[in-house]
Design a protein around this motif. Sequence first.
Motif, PDB file in Angstrom:
ATOM      1  N   MET A 105      -0.929   7.222   4.267  1.00  0.00           N
ATOM      2  CA  MET A 105      -1.922   8.159   3.922  1.00  0.00           C
ATOM      3  C   MET A 105      -2.003   8.448   2.310  1.00  0.00           C
ATOM      4  O   MET A 105      -3.143   8.713   1.944  1.00  0.00           O
ATOM      5  CB  MET A 105      -1.961   9.326   4.729  1.00  0.00           C
ATOM      6  CG  MET A 105      -2.105   9.435   6.308  1.00  0.00           C
ATOM      7  SD  MET A 105      -1.786  10.795   7.228  1.00  0.00           S
ATOM      8  CE  MET A 105      -3.131  11.964   6.645  1.00  0.00           C
ATOM      9  N   ARG A 106      -1.036   8.683   1.830  1.00  0.00           N
ATOM     10  CA  ARG A 106      -1.132   9.171   0.262  1.00  0.00           C
ATOM     11  C   ARG A 106      -1.297   7.888  -0.327  1.00  0.00           C
ATOM     12  O   ARG A 106      -2.155   7.994  -1.246  1.00  0.00           O
ATOM     13  CB  ARG A 106       0.561   9.119  -0.057  1.00  0.00           C
ATOM     14  CG  ARG A 106       1.094  10.665   0.154  1.00  0.00           C
ATOM     15  CD  ARG A 106       2.538  10.826  -0.517  1.00  0.00           C
ATOM     16  NE  ARG A 106       3.590   9.764  -0.067  1.00  0.00           N
ATOM     17  CZ  ARG A 106       4.176  10.025   0.545  1.00  0.00           C
ATOM     18  NH1 ARG A 106       4.306  11.028   1.336  1.00  0.00           N
ATOM     19  NH2 ARG A 106       5.368   9.040   0.917  1.00  0.00           N
ATOM     20  N   GLY A 107      -1.129   6.791   0.027  1.00  0.00           N
ATOM     21  CA  GLY A 107      -1.457   5.381  -0.860  1.00  0.00           C
ATOM     22  C   GLY A 107      -2.944   5.249  -0.627  1.00  0.00           C
ATOM     23  O   GLY A 107      -3.561   4.560  -1.270  1.00  0.00           O
ATOM     24  N   ASP A 118      -4.969   1.677  -5.501  1.00  0.00           N
ATOM     25  CA  ASP A 118      -5.390   1.024  -6.756  1.00  0.00           C
ATOM     26  C   ASP A 118      -4.520   0.514  -7.470  1.00  0.00           C
ATOM     27  O   ASP A 118      -5.188  -0.675  -8.182  1.00  0.00           O
ATOM     28  CB  ASP A 118      -5.425   2.677  -7.526  1.00  0.00           C
ATOM     29  CG  ASP A 118      -6.788   3.171  -7.448  1.00  0.00           C
ATOM     30  OD1 ASP A 118      -7.829   2.584  -6.983  1.00  0.00           O
ATOM     31  OD2 ASP A 118      -6.975   4.393  -7.813  1.00  0.00           O
ATOM     32  N   ALA A 119      -3.363   0.503  -7.430  1.00  0.00           N
ATOM     33  CA  ALA A 119      -2.319  -0.298  -8.030  1.00  0.00           C
ATOM     34  C   ALA A 119      -1.889  -1.572  -7.384  1.00  0.00           C
ATOM     35  O   ALA A 119      -1.209  -2.518  -7.836  1.00  0.00           O
ATOM     36  CB  ALA A 119      -0.976   0.499  -8.558  1.00  0.00           C
ATOM     37  N   ALA A 132      -5.245   8.160   0.154  1.00  0.00           N
ATOM     38  CA  ALA A 132      -6.217   9.124   0.093  1.00  0.00           C
ATOM     39  C   ALA A 132      -7.425   8.997  -0.999  1.00  0.00           C
ATOM     40  O   ALA A 132      -8.408   9.408  -0.649  1.00  0.00           O
ATOM     41  CB  ALA A 132      -5.235  10.052  -0.565  1.00  0.00           C
ATOM     42  N   MET A 133      -7.034   8.536  -2.314  1.00  0.00           N
ATOM     43  CA  MET A 133      -8.131   8.331  -3.262  1.00  0.00           C
ATOM     44  C   MET A 133      -9.032   7.294  -2.726  1.00  0.00           C
ATOM     45  O   MET A 133     -10.387   7.359  -2.948  1.00  0.00           O
ATOM     46  CB  MET A 133      -7.529   7.730  -4.548  1.00  0.00           C
ATOM     47  CG  MET A 133      -6.970   8.884  -5.470  1.00  0.00           C
ATOM     48  SD  MET A 133      -8.016  10.013  -6.189  1.00  0.00           S
ATOM     49  CE  MET A 133      -9.056   8.920  -7.425  1.00  0.00           C
ATOM     50  N   GLU A 140       7.324   8.546   8.279  1.00  0.00           N
ATOM     51  CA  GLU A 140       7.266   8.558   6.871  1.00  0.00           C
ATOM     52  C   GLU A 140       6.495   7.375   6.296  1.00  0.00           C
ATOM     53  O   GLU A 140       5.698   7.544   5.288  1.00  0.00           O
ATOM     54  CB  GLU A 140       8.788   8.318   6.554  1.00  0.00           C
ATOM     55  CG  GLU A 140       8.899   8.178   4.813  1.00  0.00           C
ATOM     56  CD  GLU A 140       8.250   9.221   4.007  1.00  0.00           C
ATOM     57  OE1 GLU A 140       8.067  10.290   4.586  1.00  0.00           O
ATOM     58  OE2 GLU A 140       7.816   8.713   3.073  1.00  0.00           O
ATOM     59  N   ALA A 197       0.781  16.007   6.656  1.00  0.00           N
ATOM     60  CA  ALA A 197       0.277  15.815   5.354  1.00  0.00           C
ATOM     61  C   ALA A 197       0.836  16.487   4.264  1.00  0.00           C
ATOM     62  O   ALA A 197       1.208  16.072   3.197  1.00  0.00           O
ATOM     63  CB  ALA A 197      -1.037  15.501   5.007  1.00  0.00           C
ATOM     64  N   LEU A 226       0.984  -1.172   0.009  1.00  0.00           N
ATOM     65  CA  LEU A 226      -0.135  -0.069   0.005  1.00  0.00           C
ATOM     66  C   LEU A 226       0.949   1.257   0.006  1.00  0.00           C
ATOM     67  O   LEU A 226       0.563   2.376  -0.941  1.00  0.00           O
ATOM     68  CB  LEU A 226      -0.765   0.106   1.462  1.00  0.00           C
ATOM     69  CG  LEU A 226      -2.403  -0.408   0.938  1.00  0.00           C
ATOM     70  CD1 LEU A 226      -2.852  -0.183   2.579  1.00  0.00           C
ATOM     71  CD2 LEU A 226      -3.207   0.376   0.177  1.00  0.00           C
ATOM     72  N   ARG A 227       1.874   1.258   0.770  1.00  0.00           N
ATOM     73  CA  ARG A 227       2.873   2.345   0.871  1.00  0.00           C
ATOM     74  C   ARG A 227       3.649   2.482  -0.380  1.00  0.00           C
ATOM     75  O   ARG A 227       3.876   3.791  -0.888  1.00  0.00           O
ATOM     76  CB  ARG A 227       3.722   2.262   2.142  1.00  0.00           C
ATOM     77  CG  ARG A 227       3.187   2.510   3.450  1.00  0.00           C
ATOM     78  CD  ARG A 227       4.064   2.635   4.621  1.00  0.00           C
ATOM     79  NE  ARG A 227       4.687   1.163   4.994  1.00  0.00           N
ATOM     80  CZ  ARG A 227       4.281   0.442   5.897  1.00  0.00           C
ATOM     81  NH1 ARG A 227       3.430   0.860   6.753  1.00  0.00           N
ATOM     82  NH2 ARG A 227       4.770  -0.690   6.040  1.00  0.00           N
ATOM     83  N   GLU A 228       3.817   1.460  -0.999  1.00  0.00           N
ATOM     84  CA  GLU A 228       4.900   1.454  -2.153  1.00  0.00           C
ATOM     85  C   GLU A 228       3.931   1.866  -3.579  1.00  0.00           C
ATOM     86  O   GLU A 228       4.408   2.890  -4.077  1.00  0.00           O
ATOM     87  CB  GLU A 228       5.598   0.146  -2.500  1.00  0.00           C
ATOM     88  CG  GLU A 228       6.562  -0.005  -1.369  1.00  0.00           C
ATOM     89  CD  GLU A 228       6.875  -1.583  -1.637  1.00  0.00           C
ATOM     90  OE1 GLU A 228       6.868  -2.243  -2.744  1.00  0.00           O
ATOM     91  OE2 GLU A 228       7.273  -2.106  -0.384  1.00  0.00           O
ATOM     92  N   VAL A 229       2.922   1.288  -3.603  1.00  0.00           N
ATOM     93  CA  VAL A 229       2.249   1.429  -4.917  1.00  0.00           C
ATOM     94  C   VAL A 229       0.654   2.247  -4.856  1.00  0.00           C
ATOM     95  O   VAL A 229       0.275   2.380  -5.729  1.00  0.00           O
ATOM     96  CB  VAL A 229       1.902   0.259  -5.757  1.00  0.00           C
ATOM     97  CG1 VAL A 229       3.451  -0.344  -5.921  1.00  0.00           C
ATOM     98  CG2 VAL A 229       1.064  -0.790  -4.854  1.00  0.00           C
ATOM     99  N   GLY A 230       0.298   2.111  -3.531  1.00  0.00           N
ATOM    100  CA  GLY A 230      -0.986   2.748  -3.324  1.00  0.00           C
ATOM    101  C   GLY A 230      -2.065   1.839  -3.572  1.00  0.00           C
ATOM    102  O   GLY A 230      -1.912   0.454  -4.130  1.00  0.00           O
TER     103      GLY A 230
END
Lengths: 196, 196
Positions: free
Chosen positions: B106-108, B34-35, B110-111, B100, B167, B28-32
């Motif tokens: 969170m970035r992974g 969706d991916a 957010a969408m 980090e 964030a 999740l952290r690496e690719v998010g």
Amino acid sequence: MAEAAAARRSRITPERESELYGAVLGLLREVGYDALTMDAVASRTRSSKATLYRQWGGKAELVVHALRHEKPLDLADVDTGSLRGDFHEVARRQDDCQMEEHSALMRGLAMAVHDNADLRKAFRELLIEPELEELRRVLRRAVERGEVSADNPAFDYVVHMLVGAFATRTLVDELPPTQEFLHSYIDAVVLPALGA
Amino acid sequence: MAEAAAARRSRITPERESELYGAVLGLLREVGYDALTMDAVASRTRSSKATLYRQWGGKAELVVHALRHEKPLDLADVDTGSLRGDFHEVARRQDDCQMEEHSALMRGLAMAVHDNADLRKAFRELLIEPELEELRRVLRRAVERGEVSADNPAFDYVVHMLVGAFATRTLVDELPPTQEFLHSYIDAVVLPALGA
């Protein structure tokens, strides 16, 4: 390479180019950068994928051009005569609908800007730097008017406060960021932190 | 359905389950979100995709269980005797590396949390609500000690200030969020906004 691509793009009408960039940003907001495919752009804009690749080279370049074209924020010439007035004017520069679009765009790009240096550069130049520059002007005038002290440590964090509130509104409250929310946050947080 | 899935999962050893959830959060952290594919989870954990589907039902359920298992934040029992001490202790609860990782998570997501109600529920319950609850306790004690006034309008925005800074750090400054940054932000922004 870039010049050749620009020359090829120049054969598209400005209206068509604008329509295409609008579709790219729309898709970015809906599905995010990772899930955005050239197929979807081609289909939504009734273009061929070959044309898109020939004219923009790839997804990252197309998205960067779309961001550059749309210039989502325009904070220039905010100057109401007071720090509070200037901040509230900044919040008024986007209506609630544009704020939600801006917010969706940030969500859609959050992962991608972290992983892709070209996108990060465009995102910073087009969405972060203009805000920083305008906020610096707003603060400089407030210092000149004697409203705030130039050595207030919160100066370095005005963008974090504002963009942070904007970005976390949906997550924390399950509500979209609105002008009303930003006005309230400016009065409750930003101005007191600046000692204004 | 959920009970049947839980019963099937109970046949996995706790160590194996923990290893699997760790791999899911890592991806999740690496690719998010969706991916993130079940293929990638299967490959990284040397499982079969059929097993993953049989035991968790799907990607969203697997991610929710992984978040629940890892409990990324633990802010319980912060009580240093002063508001400033409590906030700084909150910032110290994650070392820079964990921050980090939290930021990447969170970035992974957010969408995805915006588009998926189950994920949003888990994200709020596991990452937002515990922070809110702990910060409410911290603030309640500060009011009882007379350090801050209970009707300060910034009370409603403490999480926006903190999570927002966290964030936006990478976006605004191209630097990871660190304890040092949060300590400085707490003193420059959060405490002055609260009138403390």
